[in-house]
Scaffold this motif. Sequence first.
Motif, mmCIF file in Angstrom:
data_model
loop_
_atom_site.group_PDB
_atom_site.id
_atom_site.type_symbol
_atom_site.label_atom_id
_atom_site.label_comp_id
_atom_site.label_asym_id
_atom_site.label_seq_id
_atom_site.Cartn_x
_atom_site.Cartn_y
_atom_site.Cartn_z
ATOM 1 N N LEU A 420 -65.585 134.120 -57.122
ATOM 2 C CA LEU A 420 -66.250 134.841 -56.042
ATOM 3 C C LEU A 420 -67.618 135.347 -56.489
ATOM 4 N N GLY A 421 -67.768 135.669 -57.775
ATOM 5 C CA GLY A 421 -69.019 136.218 -58.278
ATOM 6 C C GLY A 421 -68.974 136.292 -59.790
ATOM 7 N N GLN A 435 -80.802 136.040 -60.563
ATOM 8 C CA GLN A 435 -79.833 135.086 -60.027
ATOM 9 C C GLN A 435 -79.861 135.124 -58.516
ATOM 10 N N THR A 437 -77.182 133.249 -55.344
ATOM 11 C CA THR A 437 -75.947 132.481 -55.185
ATOM 12 C C THR A 437 -75.814 131.986 -53.753
ATOM 13 N N VAL A 439 -72.977 131.367 -51.058
ATOM 14 C CA VAL A 439 -71.597 131.778 -50.786
ATOM 15 C C VAL A 439 -71.114 131.101 -49.511
ATOM 16 N N HIS A 445 -77.809 134.012 -50.884
ATOM 17 C CA HIS A 445 -78.109 135.438 -50.973
ATOM 18 C C HIS A 445 -79.519 135.632 -51.520
ATOM 19 N N GLY A 462 -73.020 137.092 -56.174
ATOM 20 C CA GLY A 462 -71.885 136.550 -55.446
ATOM 21 C C GLY A 462 -71.366 137.512 -54.402
ATOM 22 N N THR A 463 -70.052 137.498 -54.174
ATOM 23 C CA THR A 463 -69.419 138.300 -53.128
ATOM 24 C C THR A 463 -68.162 138.970 -53.684
ATOM 25 N N TRP A 469 -66.091 132.311 -51.467
ATOM 26 C CA TRP A 469 -66.233 131.824 -52.844
ATOM 27 C C TRP A 469 -67.644 131.292 -53.067
ATOM 28 N N LEU A 470 -67.990 131.123 -54.340
ATOM 29 C CA LEU A 470 -69.289 130.573 -54.717
ATOM 30 C C LEU A 470 -69.305 129.065 -54.535
ATOM 31 N N GLU A 471 -70.469 128.538 -54.076
ATOM 32 C CA GLU A 471 -70.663 127.098 -53.954
ATOM 33 C C GLU A 471 -71.795 126.592 -54.844
ATOM 34 N N VAL A 473 -75.377 128.084 -57.619
ATOM 35 C CA VAL A 473 -76.070 129.200 -58.272
ATOM 36 C C VAL A 473 -77.444 128.744 -58.754
#
Length: 477
Positions: A420-421, A435, A437, A439, A445, A462-463, A469-471, A473
């Motif tokens: 998630l992060g 960074q 990300t 999401v 973001h 992230g979240t 979830w992360l996709e 970065v």
Amino acid sequence: MSLWTSLEPASATVDPGGSTTVRLRLRNTGDVVDEYRFEAVGDVAPWTVVEPQTLRLYPGTTGTVELTFAPPRTPDATAGPNPYAVRITPTEHPEAVTVPEGNLTITPFTEVRAELVPPTVKGRFRGRPKLAVDNLGNTKLTASVSGSDNGDQLSYDLHPSNVQIEPGRAAFVKATLKPRQIIWFGSKEERPYKFAVQRSGVAPLDVEGTYVQRGFLPRWLATFLGVFMALAITFVMLWIAYKPQVRSEAKERLDETGVSTLAPSASATPPPPPTPTAPASTPPPAAQSPAAGGGGGGGGGGSEEEKKKAPEKTAATAVQALAADDPGGRHICYRVFVTGKGWTDAVCDGETAGTVGENKALKAINVAVSGAKRTGSAAFVHDPGSTNGKGDYNGKPWSFAPDGIDNYFGSTKADAPNMLGFTINVDDGGGSVCQTTHVRNEGWHGMGCDKPGEGEGYIFGGTLSNDLWLEAVKFTV
């Protein structure tokens, strides 16, 4: 059931951060008393307040409901016409739903933020900062970037020099600073400069930075070479001015007596060395069959497929190559483990790692840095037993790795939870790392950077939501 409705006005205009009100009039044209429930629908529904939410009307009577629109001053409030509707559900006849429609025009606004990463760069022949430009408005941003300084002491190479940024997105401009004069000897010098983000019709946005130019050779070495050259020149001048006369009394006396000190020789050429004896030839070793075992002198063990298999290219492999080309620079390289795809190729300094729009979660991240002492990180993952709708660090401690060494966080196991992060820092929080990300269902973001000496000494990306979830970065240092 019979109902008459009217929106007054049918089209309205509102500024982001402000509000406007539209009246909905309705008349019960039926022959029974009915109660109506109201619900805003459409893209602007999250910013719409309906008062009252229910209204009871007798046959032939008319009522009024107010719709208040208050879009926020963020990129989510898209500029231009935005259709909306109100769903009216009668209590007596819930299947007879009425949906009057209107139009809300949101006015455009522009807000730009720019930041140098890092604000201070050092080098003898060049510096490589990055300019992060964030579009915080609700319209597409088009701008050009240029560099300048007092005294025209630096030259600027910018890629790209023109950017187009969608609302809520960021762009990175890679810059190369080159001093016009090299400092051969002496201490370092600070050269302030600035980047100007120029948009049509408005004053440019200036971002200031500092390039610290180092001397090619230290001052003590210049002093040493100067003293050495002075002593060498003095010695040569003294040698030329005073040339000693050397006489050999022994030679003069031998000349007087006619005696020679040389031994007689039959030839002036020495005899040749003896010819070496050729060694006896030995038969070649017998060939060894595969069944005899053993690896052989240079073949090594393993199958032909294993011998041909190339070594894995990790984040450390990529950052070591950058460090070799730019020994004085700061770099970060990284790759991600994508569900169903495995490890991606390593990318560096603000490039995208992962997938966008494929709905594939990240499981782990591999990071390596150069010029930043070391990196520390921890993965924030999905928690199947969560009671507050948030993920968890899953009891995993921070992982650390020095410059040029791979740092891994997350897990590549088949049943590993989705990431998630994460938290990350460099230089133990003494240096800046940035960074952004991508999401699931939220997009990219905004760019976030830690500030050395302030806060917790790390940045979170992230979240926290257990359902996302992360996709993909991006990282910079």
